[in-house]
Design a protein around this motif. Structure first.
Motif, PDB file in Angstrom:
ATOM      1  N   LEU A 229     -17.137  39.478   0.938  1.00 36.54           N
ATOM      2  CA  LEU A 229     -17.097  38.266   0.122  1.00 36.54           C
ATOM      3  C   LEU A 229     -16.023  38.416  -0.930  1.00 36.54           C
ATOM      4  CD1 LEU A 229     -18.179  35.612  -1.215  1.00 36.54           C
ATOM      5  CD2 LEU A 229     -19.751  37.093  -2.513  1.00 36.54           C
ATOM      6  N   GLN A 230     -15.143  37.436  -1.026  1.00 35.77           N
ATOM      7  CA  GLN A 230     -14.210  37.356  -2.141  1.00 35.77           C
ATOM      8  C   GLN A 230     -14.507  36.081  -2.911  1.00 35.77           C
ATOM      9  OE1 GLN A 230     -10.126  38.133  -0.531  1.00 35.77           O
ATOM     10  NE2 GLN A 230     -10.395  39.999  -1.723  1.00 35.77           N
ATOM     11  N   ARG A 231     -14.771  36.247  -4.222  1.00 40.26           N
ATOM     12  CA  ARG A 231     -15.127  35.123  -5.083  1.00 40.26           C
ATOM     13  C   ARG A 231     -14.102  35.028  -6.202  1.00 40.26           C
ATOM     14  NH1 ARG A 231     -21.092  34.931  -7.657  1.00 40.26           N
ATOM     15  NH2 ARG A 231     -20.336  36.861  -8.632  1.00 40.26           N
ATOM     16  N   GLN A 232     -13.674  33.812  -6.491  1.00 39.36           N
ATOM     17  CA  GLN A 232     -12.626  33.600  -7.480  1.00 39.36           C
ATOM     18  C   GLN A 232     -13.114  33.940  -8.886  1.00 39.36           C
ATOM     19  OE1 GLN A 232      -9.946  30.402  -6.705  1.00 39.36           O
ATOM     20  NE2 GLN A 232     -10.006  29.687  -8.804  1.00 39.36           N
ATOM     21  N   ARG A 233     -12.277  34.702  -9.619  1.00 37.98           N
ATOM     22  CA  ARG A 233     -12.587  35.046 -10.998  1.00 37.98           C
ATOM     23  C   ARG A 233     -12.246  33.898 -11.935  1.00 37.98           C
ATOM     24  NH1 ARG A 233     -10.496  41.214 -12.356  1.00 37.98           N
ATOM     25  NH2 ARG A 233     -12.212  42.328 -11.367  1.00 37.98           N
ATOM     26  N   GLY A 234     -12.923  33.884 -13.074  1.00 36.48           N
ATOM     27  CA  GLY A 234     -12.617  32.908 -14.095  1.00 36.48           C
ATOM     28  C   GLY A 234     -11.201  33.087 -14.615  1.00 36.48           C
TER      29      GLY A 234
ATOM     30  N   ARG B  69      -5.708  28.777  -9.040  1.00 36.89           N
ATOM     31  CA  ARG B  69      -5.102  28.392  -7.763  1.00 36.89           C
ATOM     32  C   ARG B  69      -6.181  28.104  -6.714  1.00 36.89           C
ATOM     33  NH1 ARG B  69      -1.883  30.952  -3.280  1.00 36.89           N
ATOM     34  NH2 ARG B  69       0.095  29.842  -3.162  1.00 36.89           N
ATOM     35  N   ASP B  70      -5.980  27.052  -5.958  1.00 37.88           N
ATOM     36  CA  ASP B  70      -6.953  26.595  -4.972  1.00 37.88           C
ATOM     37  C   ASP B  70      -7.126  27.640  -3.871  1.00 37.88           C
ATOM     38  OD1 ASP B  70      -8.481  25.241  -3.129  1.00 37.88           O
ATOM     39  OD2 ASP B  70      -7.202  23.466  -3.046  1.00 37.88           O
ATOM     40  N   MET B  71      -8.349  28.147  -3.699  1.00 40.89           N
ATOM     41  CA  MET B  71      -8.591  29.152  -2.666  1.00 40.89           C
ATOM     42  C   MET B  71      -8.457  28.597  -1.252  1.00 40.89           C
ATOM     43  SD  MET B  71     -11.545  31.872  -3.828  1.00 40.89           S
ATOM     44  CE  MET B  71     -11.261  32.907  -2.378  1.00 40.89           C
TER      45      MET B  71
ATOM     46  N   ALA C  56     -15.674  29.568   4.193  1.00 40.48           N
ATOM     47  CA  ALA C  56     -15.011  29.492   2.889  1.00 40.48           C
ATOM     48  C   ALA C  56     -15.309  28.145   2.273  1.00 40.48           C
ATOM     49  CB  ALA C  56     -13.500  29.681   3.045  1.00 40.48           C
ATOM     50  N   SER C  57     -15.269  28.091   0.941  1.00 42.27           N
ATOM     51  CA  SER C  57     -15.514  26.836   0.252  1.00 42.27           C
ATOM     52  C   SER C  57     -14.928  26.874  -1.150  1.00 42.27           C
ATOM     53  CB  SER C  57     -17.018  26.561   0.155  1.00 42.27           C
ATOM     54  OG  SER C  57     -17.278  25.359  -0.563  1.00 42.27           O
ATOM     55  N   THR C  58     -14.478  25.728  -1.604  1.00 43.11           N
ATOM     56  CA  THR C  58     -14.050  25.584  -2.993  1.00 43.11           C
ATOM     57  C   THR C  58     -15.120  24.908  -3.831  1.00 43.11           C
ATOM     58  OG1 THR C  58     -12.932  23.509  -2.447  1.00 43.11           O
ATOM     59  CG2 THR C  58     -11.602  25.521  -2.389  1.00 43.11           C
ATOM     60  N   ASP C  59     -16.274  24.663  -3.236  1.00 46.48           N
ATOM     61  CA  ASP C  59     -17.418  24.097  -3.955  1.00 46.48           C
ATOM     62  C   ASP C  59     -18.103  25.219  -4.723  1.00 46.48           C
ATOM     63  OD1 ASP C  59     -19.722  22.931  -4.874  1.00 46.48           O
ATOM     64  OD2 ASP C  59     -20.375  22.164  -2.921  1.00 46.48           O
ATOM     65  N   ALA C  60     -18.064  25.153  -6.042  1.00 44.13           N
ATOM     66  CA  ALA C  60     -18.602  26.234  -6.863  1.00 44.13           C
ATOM     67  C   ALA C  60     -20.120  26.219  -6.963  1.00 44.13           C
ATOM     68  CB  ALA C  60     -18.000  26.168  -8.262  1.00 44.13           C
ATOM     69  N   SER C  61     -20.772  25.214  -6.418  1.00 40.70           N
ATOM     70  CA  SER C  61     -22.219  25.099  -6.609  1.00 40.70           C
ATOM     71  C   SER C  61     -22.999  26.198  -5.893  1.00 40.70           C
ATOM     72  CB  SER C  61     -22.707  23.727  -6.137  1.00 40.70           C
ATOM     73  OG  SER C  61     -22.480  23.558  -4.749  1.00 40.70           O
ATOM     74  N   ALA C  62     -22.464  26.721  -4.800  1.00 45.67           N
ATOM     75  CA  ALA C  62     -23.207  27.703  -4.017  1.00 45.67           C
ATOM     76  C   ALA C  62     -23.176  29.096  -4.634  1.00 45.67           C
ATOM     77  CB  ALA C  62     -22.657  27.753  -2.595  1.00 45.67           C
TER      78      ALA C  62
ATOM     79  N   GLY D 199      -0.447  21.547   5.814  1.00 44.32           N
ATOM     80  CA  GLY D 199      -0.708  20.549   4.778  1.00 44.32           C
ATOM     81  C   GLY D 199       0.049  20.848   3.503  1.00 44.32           C
ATOM     82  N   ASP D 200      -0.500  20.399   2.377  1.00 39.75           N
ATOM     83  CA  ASP D 200       0.139  20.600   1.080  1.00 39.75           C
ATOM     84  C   ASP D 200       0.090  22.073   0.717  1.00 39.75           C
ATOM     85  OD1 ASP D 200       1.345  20.083  -1.333  1.00 39.75           O
ATOM     86  OD2 ASP D 200      -0.514  19.499  -2.331  1.00 39.75           O
ATOM     87  N   PHE D 201       1.258  22.688   0.587  1.00 43.17           N
ATOM     88  CA  PHE D 201       1.335  24.125   0.366  1.00 43.17           C
ATOM     89  C   PHE D 201       2.373  24.406  -0.716  1.00 43.17           C
ATOM     90  CE2 PHE D 201       0.605  28.383   2.293  1.00 43.17           C
ATOM     91  CZ  PHE D 201      -0.715  28.185   2.689  1.00 43.17           C
ATOM     92  N   PRO D 202       2.154  25.424  -1.562  1.00 41.48           N
ATOM     93  CA  PRO D 202       3.110  25.715  -2.649  1.00 41.48           C
ATOM     94  C   PRO D 202       4.504  26.023  -2.114  1.00 41.48           C
ATOM     95  CG  PRO D 202       1.051  26.913  -2.964  1.00 41.48           C
ATOM     96  CD  PRO D 202       0.993  26.323  -1.591  1.00 41.48           C
ATOM     97  N   THR D 203       5.518  25.420  -2.743  1.00 50.36           N
ATOM     98  CA  THR D 203       6.909  25.646  -2.345  1.00 50.36           C
ATOM     99  C   THR D 203       7.821  25.744  -3.555  1.00 50.36           C
ATOM    100  OG1 THR D 203       7.237  23.261  -2.117  1.00 50.36           O
ATOM    101  CG2 THR D 203       6.666  24.467  -0.114  1.00 50.36           C
ATOM    102  N   ASP D 204       7.304  26.206  -4.681  1.00 55.29           N
ATOM    103  CA  ASP D 204       8.107  26.244  -5.907  1.00 55.29           C
ATOM    104  C   ASP D 204       9.311  27.165  -5.766  1.00 55.29           C
ATOM    105  OD1 ASP D 204       6.280  24.578  -7.057  1.00 55.29           O
ATOM    106  OD2 ASP D 204       5.234  26.137  -8.181  1.00 55.29           O
ATOM    107  N   ASP D 205      10.371  26.833  -6.496  1.00 51.10           N
ATOM    108  CA  ASP D 205      11.518  27.730  -6.623  1.00 51.10           C
ATOM    109  C   ASP D 205      11.043  28.963  -7.388  1.00 51.10           C
ATOM    110  OD1 ASP D 205      13.771  29.130  -7.400  1.00 51.10           O
ATOM    111  OD2 ASP D 205      14.820  27.399  -8.220  1.00 51.10           O
ATOM    112  N   PRO D 206      11.037  30.154  -6.776  1.00 48.44           N
ATOM    113  CA  PRO D 206      10.450  31.319  -7.431  1.00 48.44           C
ATOM    114  C   PRO D 206      11.171  31.726  -8.709  1.00 48.44           C
ATOM    115  CG  PRO D 206      11.628  31.978  -5.448  1.00 48.44           C
ATOM    116  CD  PRO D 206      11.551  30.486  -5.437  1.00 48.44           C
TER     117      PRO D 206
END
Length: 311
Positions: free
Chosen positions: A43-48, A52-54, A77-83, A136-143
């Protein structure tokens, strides 16, 4: 831990969750290993403090797997923090070692070490050949511009970094077509066994960009962990570049890779600043983040060596 085990049981539809333990993890993820009905999972869970969108990471992992890059399988996987209280990903567990010091020095990896640079090159080539049309929508910033903005936002003066910015602007190579880039491809983010590379992990910085970015980052001095060889302390540039091209990667220009090495060193230095600020600001209190902040001066020193061609 009991509440977390119960939540995992519900998410996975498992009868039992056992052997749940927290592992040492990175700055942006909490990592746990456990068994669900006898199957070993991670399990990998996002830290506070990490925004960035997991879902980006999950899409990158699935695309890499479809492209035959060695990666753990995404179970759910989910970006819903309720679980679980935060965005999360559950993956298959891959046996092996991630600690760079052990990979570079322990006898059990003696036969693997000569193979790794070539295996890294082949894995990167497969990754960069992935069809990105469905991401889909993916980061493409000038580094380079992104680093400029990030450093400016810290409000901290770093003359060595300014020197690097000037050099990078003056020597910037022509852009290549964008591919799926791991963004943190190095020792510490790979699982290695006695037979060599088993999995590429930690995809939270995946984005669309120049394929030479992954090769340059792999060769940054900090990721040699005291080893003398330029590719992660385990191999030569020739081994990496030849394997990359043989596996279908584009032709490698060593000067371009060097540019990305310099940018990677600057990037790691700025990341060290921002991770320390995450601790000192209270956004994510962590001894690990505070300690990382002490490495800024190391990257300033490495930039001087890189710009003089002495690393």
């Amino acid at each position: 831990m009991e509440d977390l085990a119960e939540a995992l049981r519900d998410i996975l539809g498992a009868t039992s969750i056992s052997s749940l333990v927290r592992l040492s993890g990175g700055a942006s993820r909490e990592t746990y290993r456990f068994e669900a009905d006898g199957r070993s999972l991670i399990l990998q869970r996002q830290r506070g403090g990490y925004e960035r969108d997991m879902a980006i990471e999950t899409r990158a992992l699935r695309a890499a797997s479809a492209g035959r890059v060695p990666v753990p399988e995404v179970i759910t996987a989910s970006t819903d923090a309720s679980a679980l209280g935060a965005s999360f990903t559950v993956l298959t567990a891959v046996d092996g070692e991630t600690i760079a010091r052990k990979i570079l020095r322990d006898e059990q990896f003696a036969q693997a070490r000569p193979l790794l640079a070539g295996q890294f090159g082949a894995a990167a080539a497969r990754l960069h050949a992935v069809d990105v049309s469905g991401l889909g929508d993916f980061p493409t910033d000038d580094p380079l511009q992104a680093l400029r903005t990030t450093l400016d936002e810290t409000g901290e003066p770093h003359p060595a970094f300014e020197l690097a910015f000037r050099w990078l602007h003056q020597h910037r190579p022509a852009p290549r077509a964008h591919v799926l880039v791991h963004g943190d491809f190095r020792l510490g983010n790979v699982i290695v066994g006695p037979d060599g590379l088993r999995a590429v992990i930690d995809w939270e910085l995946a984005h669309l960009g120049d394929p030479m970015e992954d090769l340059g980052w792999l060769c940054v001095k900090a990721w040699r962990f005291g080893g003398t060889l330029p590719v992660g302390g385990v191999g030569t540039y020739a081994q990496l570049f030849e394997a990359y091209e043989a596996a279908g990667g584009c032709t490698v220009d060593p000067a371009e890779v060097h540019w990305w090495e310099v940018l990677g060193t600057l990037k790691w230095g700025i990341i060290c600043i921002t991770q320390a600020l995450a601790h000192t600001s209270g956004a994510s209190r962590s001894h690990e983040l505070a300690a990382i902040g002490r490495r800024v001066c190391e990257n300033e020193h490495d930039l001087f060596l890189a710009l003089e061609g002495r690393w």
